[in-house]
Design an enzyme around this catalytic site. Sequence first.
Site, PDB file in Angstrom:
ATOM      1  N   GLY A  14       0.820  -1.218   0.000  1.00  0.00           N
ATOM      2  CA  GLY A  14       0.000   0.000   0.000  1.00  0.00           C
ATOM      3  C   GLY A  14       0.849   1.261   0.000  1.00  0.00           C
ATOM      4  O   GLY A  14       2.084   1.203  -0.089  1.00  0.00           O
ATOM      5  N   ASP A  35       0.564  -8.974   1.808  1.00  0.00           N
ATOM      6  CA  ASP A  35      -0.511  -8.127   1.282  1.00  0.00           C
ATOM      7  C   ASP A  35      -1.383  -8.945   0.343  1.00  0.00           C
ATOM      8  O   ASP A  35      -0.879  -9.807  -0.375  1.00  0.00           O
ATOM      9  CB  ASP A  35       0.118  -6.941   0.512  1.00  0.00           C
ATOM     10  CG  ASP A  35      -0.834  -5.769   0.366  1.00  0.00           C
ATOM     11  OD1 ASP A  35      -1.895  -5.945  -0.266  1.00  0.00           O
ATOM     12  OD2 ASP A  35      -0.512  -4.686   0.872  1.00  0.00           O
ATOM     13  N   GLY A 104      -1.924 -13.068  17.482  1.00  0.00           N
ATOM     14  CA  GLY A 104      -1.658 -14.478  17.785  1.00  0.00           C
ATOM     15  C   GLY A 104      -0.256 -14.867  17.327  1.00  0.00           C
ATOM     16  O   GLY A 104       0.487 -15.554  18.047  1.00  0.00           O
ATOM     17  N   ARG A 108       2.932 -15.984  19.679  1.00  0.00           N
ATOM     18  CA  ARG A 108       3.645 -17.262  19.522  1.00  0.00           C
ATOM     19  C   ARG A 108       5.151 -17.058  19.404  1.00  0.00           C
ATOM     20  O   ARG A 108       5.927 -17.780  20.023  1.00  0.00           O
ATOM     21  CB  ARG A 108       3.122 -18.022  18.284  1.00  0.00           C
ATOM     22  CG  ARG A 108       3.768 -19.404  18.093  1.00  0.00           C
ATOM     23  CD  ARG A 108       3.164 -20.166  16.918  1.00  0.00           C
ATOM     24  NE  ARG A 108       3.290 -19.443  15.651  1.00  0.00           N
ATOM     25  CZ  ARG A 108       4.412 -19.394  14.920  1.00  0.00           C
ATOM     26  NH1 ARG A 108       5.482 -20.055  15.300  1.00  0.00           N
ATOM     27  NH2 ARG A 108       4.434 -18.690  13.801  1.00  0.00           N
ATOM     28  N   TYR A 147     -14.900   1.062   9.298  1.00  0.00           N
ATOM     29  CA  TYR A 147     -13.490   1.445   9.456  1.00  0.00           C
ATOM     30  C   TYR A 147     -13.226   1.920  10.890  1.00  0.00           C
ATOM     31  O   TYR A 147     -12.343   1.407  11.572  1.00  0.00           O
ATOM     32  CB  TYR A 147     -13.172   2.551   8.457  1.00  0.00           C
ATOM     33  CG  TYR A 147     -11.729   2.988   8.418  1.00  0.00           C
ATOM     34  CD1 TYR A 147     -10.745   2.175   7.868  1.00  0.00           C
ATOM     35  CD2 TYR A 147     -11.343   4.236   8.912  1.00  0.00           C
ATOM     36  CE1 TYR A 147      -9.415   2.579   7.810  1.00  0.00           C
ATOM     37  CE2 TYR A 147     -10.022   4.656   8.863  1.00  0.00           C
ATOM     38  CZ  TYR A 147      -9.059   3.828   8.310  1.00  0.00           C
ATOM     39  OH  TYR A 147      -7.750   4.250   8.258  1.00  0.00           O
ATOM     40  N   GLN A 164      -3.248  -9.209  28.962  1.00  0.00           N
ATOM     41  CA  GLN A 164      -3.478 -10.628  29.229  1.00  0.00           C
ATOM     42  C   GLN A 164      -2.247 -11.487  28.945  1.00  0.00           C
ATOM     43  O   GLN A 164      -1.995 -12.445  29.643  1.00  0.00           O
ATOM     44  CB  GLN A 164      -4.640 -11.094  28.345  1.00  0.00           C
ATOM     45  CG  GLN A 164      -5.432 -12.254  28.888  1.00  0.00           C
ATOM     46  CD  GLN A 164      -6.673 -12.501  28.010  1.00  0.00           C
ATOM     47  OE1 GLN A 164      -7.319 -11.554  27.577  1.00  0.00           O
ATOM     48  NE2 GLN A 164      -6.977 -13.749  27.764  1.00  0.00           N
ATOM     49  N   HIS A 183      -2.978   6.152  -4.047  1.00  0.00           N
ATOM     50  CA  HIS A 183      -3.740   5.616  -5.168  1.00  0.00           C
ATOM     51  C   HIS A 183      -4.435   6.779  -5.887  1.00  0.00           C
ATOM     52  O   HIS A 183      -5.111   7.582  -5.248  1.00  0.00           O
ATOM     53  CB  HIS A 183      -4.768   4.633  -4.606  1.00  0.00           C
ATOM     54  CG  HIS A 183      -5.327   3.709  -5.613  1.00  0.00           C
ATOM     55  ND1 HIS A 183      -6.087   4.156  -6.652  1.00  0.00           N
ATOM     56  CD2 HIS A 183      -5.230   2.377  -5.745  1.00  0.00           C
ATOM     57  CE1 HIS A 183      -6.447   3.117  -7.379  1.00  0.00           C
ATOM     58  NE2 HIS A 183      -5.938   2.023  -6.854  1.00  0.00           N
TER      59      HIS A 183
HETATM   60  P1  NAD Z   1      -3.529   1.601   1.378  1.00  0.00           P
HETATM   61  O1  NAD Z   1      -4.910   1.221   0.976  1.00  0.00           O
HETATM   62  O2  NAD Z   1      -2.650   2.205   0.344  1.00  0.00           O
HETATM   63  O3  NAD Z   1      -2.758   0.344   1.976  1.00  0.00           O
HETATM   64  C1  NAD Z   1      -3.391  -0.696   2.666  1.00  0.00           C
HETATM   65  C2  NAD Z   1      -2.784  -2.010   2.200  1.00  0.00           C
HETATM   66  O4  NAD Z   1      -3.404  -3.090   2.916  1.00  0.00           O
HETATM   67  C3  NAD Z   1      -3.024  -2.284   0.716  1.00  0.00           C
HETATM   68  O5  NAD Z   1      -1.819  -2.665   0.091  1.00  0.00           O
HETATM   69  C4  NAD Z   1      -4.048  -3.418   0.711  1.00  0.00           C
HETATM   70  O6  NAD Z   1      -3.958  -4.240  -0.419  1.00  0.00           O
HETATM   71  C5  NAD Z   1      -3.699  -4.126   2.011  1.00  0.00           C
HETATM   72  N1  NAD Z   1      -4.809  -4.922   2.552  1.00  0.00           N
HETATM   73  C6  NAD Z   1      -6.102  -4.543   2.716  1.00  0.00           C
HETATM   74  N2  NAD Z   1      -6.807  -5.557   3.248  1.00  0.00           N
HETATM   75  C7  NAD Z   1      -5.943  -6.590   3.431  1.00  0.00           C
HETATM   76  C8  NAD Z   1      -6.077  -7.909   3.939  1.00  0.00           C
HETATM   77  N3  NAD Z   1      -7.250  -8.384   4.376  1.00  0.00           N
HETATM   78  N4  NAD Z   1      -4.969  -8.700   3.963  1.00  0.00           N
HETATM   79  C9  NAD Z   1      -3.768  -8.254   3.515  1.00  0.00           C
HETATM   80  N5  NAD Z   1      -3.595  -7.020   3.030  1.00  0.00           N
HETATM   81  C10 NAD Z   1      -4.671  -6.191   2.991  1.00  0.00           C
HETATM   82  O7  NAD Z   1      -3.656   2.559   2.636  1.00  0.00           O
HETATM   83  P2  NAD Z   1      -2.549   3.388   3.436  1.00  0.00           P
HETATM   84  O8  NAD Z   1      -2.891   4.787   3.349  1.00  0.00           O
HETATM   85  O9  NAD Z   1      -1.196   2.944   3.063  1.00  0.00           O
HETATM   86  O10 NAD Z   1      -2.858   2.917   4.925  1.00  0.00           O
HETATM   87  C11 NAD Z   1      -2.075   1.954   5.597  1.00  0.00           C
HETATM   88  C12 NAD Z   1      -2.566   1.809   7.030  1.00  0.00           C
HETATM   89  O11 NAD Z   1      -2.454   3.050   7.704  1.00  0.00           O
HETATM   90  C13 NAD Z   1      -4.019   1.378   7.120  1.00  0.00           C
HETATM   91  O12 NAD Z   1      -4.159   0.453   8.180  1.00  0.00           O
HETATM   92  C14 NAD Z   1      -4.740   2.657   7.437  1.00  0.00           C
HETATM   93  O13 NAD Z   1      -5.910   2.421   8.162  1.00  0.00           O
HETATM   94  C15 NAD Z   1      -3.695   3.412   8.254  1.00  0.00           C
HETATM   95  N6  NAD Z   1      -3.906   4.868   8.173  1.00  0.00           N
HETATM   96  C16 NAD Z   1      -3.586   5.573   7.043  1.00  0.00           C
HETATM   97  C17 NAD Z   1      -3.823   6.930   7.006  1.00  0.00           C
HETATM   98  C18 NAD Z   1      -3.483   7.782   5.808  1.00  0.00           C
HETATM   99  O14 NAD Z   1      -3.742   8.969   5.821  1.00  0.00           O
HETATM  100  N7  NAD Z   1      -2.881   7.256   4.782  1.00  0.00           N
HETATM  101  C19 NAD Z   1      -4.390   7.577   8.115  1.00  0.00           C
HETATM  102  C20 NAD Z   1      -4.724   6.829   9.225  1.00  0.00           C
HETATM  103  C21 NAD Z   1      -4.462   5.473   9.251  1.00  0.00           C
HETATM  104  N1  UDP Z   2      -2.357 -17.290  14.661  1.00  0.00           N
HETATM  105  C1  UDP Z   2      -1.697 -17.078  13.468  1.00  0.00           C
HETATM  106  N2  UDP Z   2      -0.351 -17.290  13.421  1.00  0.00           N
HETATM  107  C2  UDP Z   2       0.356 -17.732  14.497  1.00  0.00           C
HETATM  108  C3  UDP Z   2      -0.336 -17.944  15.710  1.00  0.00           C
HETATM  109  C4  UDP Z   2      -1.694 -17.703  15.755  1.00  0.00           C
HETATM  110  O1  UDP Z   2      -2.263 -16.669  12.473  1.00  0.00           O
HETATM  111  O2  UDP Z   2       1.567 -17.904  14.370  1.00  0.00           O
HETATM  112  C5  UDP Z   2      -3.799 -17.029  14.713  1.00  0.00           C
HETATM  113  C6  UDP Z   2      -4.570 -18.259  15.115  1.00  0.00           C
HETATM  114  O3  UDP Z   2      -5.304 -18.701  13.976  1.00  0.00           O
HETATM  115  C7  UDP Z   2      -5.492 -17.801  16.204  1.00  0.00           C
HETATM  116  C8  UDP Z   2      -5.226 -16.304  16.383  1.00  0.00           C
HETATM  117  O4  UDP Z   2      -4.017 -16.057  15.719  1.00  0.00           O
HETATM  118  O5  UDP Z   2      -6.840 -17.917  15.822  1.00  0.00           O
HETATM  119  C9  UDP Z   2      -5.128 -15.892  17.816  1.00  0.00           C
HETATM  120  O6  UDP Z   2      -4.105 -16.656  18.434  1.00  0.00           O
HETATM  121  P1  UDP Z   2      -4.073 -16.878  20.008  1.00  0.00           P
HETATM  122  O7  UDP Z   2      -2.915 -17.766  20.298  1.00  0.00           O
HETATM  123  O8  UDP Z   2      -4.118 -15.583  20.695  1.00  0.00           O
HETATM  124  O9  UDP Z   2      -5.450 -17.553  20.313  1.00  0.00           O
HETATM  125  P2  UDP Z   2      -5.990 -19.021  20.131  1.00  0.00           P
HETATM  126  O10 UDP Z   2      -5.058 -19.760  19.224  1.00  0.00           O
HETATM  127  O11 UDP Z   2      -5.991 -19.560  21.504  1.00  0.00           O
HETATM  128  O12 UDP Z   2      -7.342 -18.819  19.550  1.00  0.00           O
END
Ligand code: NAD
Ligand code: UDP
Length: 318
Positions: A14, A35, A104, A108, A147, A164, A183
């Site tokens: 991003g 990403d 999580g 770990r 959001y 915790q 973007h």
């Molecule tokens: P962006 O949209 O350019 O970047 C976000 C990135 O996250 C993208 O590359 C997107 O593909 C990826 N992404 C989205 N959902 C995903 C998912 N489920 N799994 C994996 N990747 C995923 O936005 P940005 O401006 O670079 O923002 C980055 C972070 O900073 C965000 O968390 C945003 O909330 C936070 N933020 C940004 C601003 C700003 O002004 N730019 C302000 C406050 C907070």
């Molecule tokens: N998790 C993960 N990567 C790791 C360890 C955990 O993605 O290396 C995820 C896992 O699927 C879990 C979540 O993180 O659901 C929260 O993990 P946590 O150990 O806190 O809780 P629990 O496994 O007991 O639900």
Amino acid sequence: MHLSKRIMVTGGCGFLGSHLCERLLEQGHDVLCVDNCFTGTKRNIRHLLNHPDFEFIRHDVTFPLYLEVDEIYNMACPASPIHYQFDPVQTTKTSVHGAINMLGLAKRVRARILQASTSEVYGDPEVHPQPESYWGRVNPIGIRSCYDEGKRCAETLFFDYYRQHRLKIKVARIFNTYGPRMHPNDGRVVSNFIVQALKNEPITVFGQGQQTRSFCYVDDLIEGLIGLMNSSDEMIGPVNLGNPAEFTIMELARKVIELTGSASEVIYKPLPQDDPRQRKPDIALARKELQWQPVVGLDEGLKKTIAYFERLLEEENR
Ligand code: NAD
Ligand code: UDP
Ligand code: UDP
């Protein structure tokens, strides 16, 4: 001695994430970019793909991920209203399930983990400027809620994992940030105005343009994020990161027109629902604890951003 770390950046394709990956590589770290390319693109990290210390994994953070790392910057989440409202359920899942999975993972492997939170946790604020102690005024059922509430819940999860499980957490509340690699069509005000001005199209001011925002240049923000990650274990935040210089949207429109020498006119469009009327960070905490403050003024930052969009539009026209 400088220690090289294995650092994971979720959302690394991003706008902010790609700058962060670049800076961490410059500092000599091993960088793992995770990403799903929802709003980010591989183009943002194309120049890093051949770097020996850089890896890219296409993965959605709402699903578990098992890797070994020392630090995590959790940046994954669409950030512009158009993008996060496109699939609001997925937005909440990304913030909440994404935070659970990354926490999580951090638990770990005992990694430090930083959350990219947002000034949106303050909602449409009645305290101005906003200090970290302010609890905010957020609509839980509006179109911005996926959001805002997702990010608020992520903060809750971070603090509960801290209490915790004694996790090493860091929470940054990022205020409006702009710069190269935004973007071009994500609807954010800086990119919109610059692209419109460069195309000599009307500048779309929402409402009367009297709402305010404070704009931080991306390089300043990245320094703040890395400074927070490297601060002492006690410094968990939340900490505001942003530029306290406040402008009305109308002032921004005039500035962009002036700096681009554009022939564009301003037109007015309806104000979106729940649009915050004013926003300005109180950065006293970041100044004191991180010795951080922005150094790039709006004119200087806009010039660099305009130069980026000029190149981008030229490429598109080729
Ligand atoms: P962006 O949209 O350019 O970047 C976000 C990135 O996250 C993208 O590359 C997107 O593909 C990826 N992404 C989205 N959902 C995903 C998912 N489920 N799994 C994996 N990747 C995923 O936005 P940005 O401006 O670079 O923002 C980055 C972070 O900073 C965000 O968390 C945003 O909330 C936070 N933020 C940004 C601003 C700003 O002004 N730019 C302000 C406050 C907070
Ligand atoms: N998790 C993960 N990567 C790791 C360890 C955990 O993605 O290396 C995820 C896992 O699927 C879990 C979540 O993180 O659901 C929260 O993990 P946590 O150990 O806190 O809780 P629990 O496994 O007991 O639900
Ligand atoms: N805005 C505007 N014209 C646009 C895009 C946005 O006037 O073309 C306004 C928007 O209503 C808001 C401000 O600019 O008041 C910042 O919008 P953005 O989406 O960039 O960020 P956020 O509202 O999340 O701070």
